[in-house]
Scaffold this motif. Structure first.
Motif, PDB file in Angstrom:
ATOM      1  N   SER A   1      24.211   3.293 -79.458  1.00 47.42           N
ATOM      2  CA  SER A   1      23.318   4.347 -78.973  1.00 47.42           C
ATOM      3  C   SER A   1      22.062   3.732 -78.362  1.00 47.42           C
ATOM      4  N   LEU A   2      21.512   2.719 -79.016  1.00 40.43           N
ATOM      5  CA  LEU A   2      20.310   2.054 -78.504  1.00 40.43           C
ATOM      6  C   LEU A   2      20.576   1.450 -77.128  1.00 40.43           C
ATOM      7  N   ALA A   3      21.726   0.824 -76.951  1.00 40.62           N
ATOM      8  CA  ALA A   3      22.059   0.240 -75.648  1.00 40.62           C
ATOM      9  C   ALA A   3      22.128   1.318 -74.567  1.00 40.62           C
ATOM     10  N   LEU A   4      22.719   2.455 -74.894  1.00 44.81           N
ATOM     11  CA  LEU A   4      22.786   3.562 -73.931  1.00 44.81           C
ATOM     12  C   LEU A   4      21.395   4.077 -73.591  1.00 44.81           C
ATOM     13  N   ARG A   5      20.545   4.170 -74.592  1.00 42.59           N
ATOM     14  CA  ARG A   5      19.197   4.694 -74.353  1.00 42.59           C
ATOM     15  C   ARG A   5      18.348   3.720 -73.555  1.00 42.59           C
ATOM     16  N   ARG A   6      18.555   2.442 -73.744  1.00 44.14           N
ATOM     17  CA  ARG A   6      17.860   1.462 -72.897  1.00 44.14           C
ATOM     18  C   ARG A   6      18.320   1.626 -71.442  1.00 44.14           C
ATOM     19  N   GLN A   7      19.621   1.836 -71.274  1.00 47.41           N
ATOM     20  CA  GLN A   7      20.179   2.048 -69.945  1.00 47.41           C
ATOM     21  C   GLN A   7      19.580   3.306 -69.318  1.00 47.41           C
ATOM     22  N   LEU A   8      19.436   4.361 -70.088  1.00 46.65           N
ATOM     23  CA  LEU A   8      18.876   5.605 -69.561  1.00 46.65           C
ATOM     24  C   LEU A   8      17.412   5.438 -69.162  1.00 46.65           C
TER      25      LEU A   8
END
Length: 130
Positions: free
Chosen positions: A48-55
């Motif tokens: 989830s953290l990786a996705l949020r960094r991407q966002l």
């Protein structure tokens, strides 16, 4: 979770689909954490953290994306041995949000949780004021 992943694939990774997947991963992490499965919680929170960094990268650091990033940093910190570094990153982001957009209840609550060395996470993201 599988359905969310399929939606991301079908929709071409739209920000909305990625955020929905990150929220689903956080929910999986919360359940695993409540069951004492720290490894599964950490894996879900980290994804989830990786996705949020991407966002944050894709959306140019909108307040909502930065708030979500703070929450993910707090989630990962709750199951990580490197919690101090994660919380420090989250604090810097939350302080930047307050500096730029003013003190909202959500920003203040995130900052307080990131400053508390013994903080516990809200049960769900919806517990944070909007």
């Amino acid at each position: 979770l599988a359905l969310r992943r399929q939606l991301v694939e079908r929709l071409g990774g739209t920000p909305e689909a990625l955020r929905d997947l990150s929220v689903s991963l956080d929910n999986v992490g919360q359940v695993a954490r409540a069951q004492g499965d720290w490894q599964q919680a950490g894996a879900a929170y980290s994804e989830s953290l990786a996705l949020r960094r991407q966002l944050v990268e894709r959306l140019g650091g909108t307040p909502e994306a930065l708030e979500d990033l703070c929450l993910s940093l707090l989630n990962v910190a709750s199951v990580s041995s490197d919690s101090n570094a994660l919380k420090a990153e989250g604090r810097a982001i939350a302080e930047g949000l307050i500096s730029r957009y003013g003190e909202t209840d959500r920003h203040t609550e995130l900052l307080a949780a990131l400053q508390d060395d013994n903080s516990d996470l809200p049960e769900t993201e919806t517990n944070l004021p909007t």
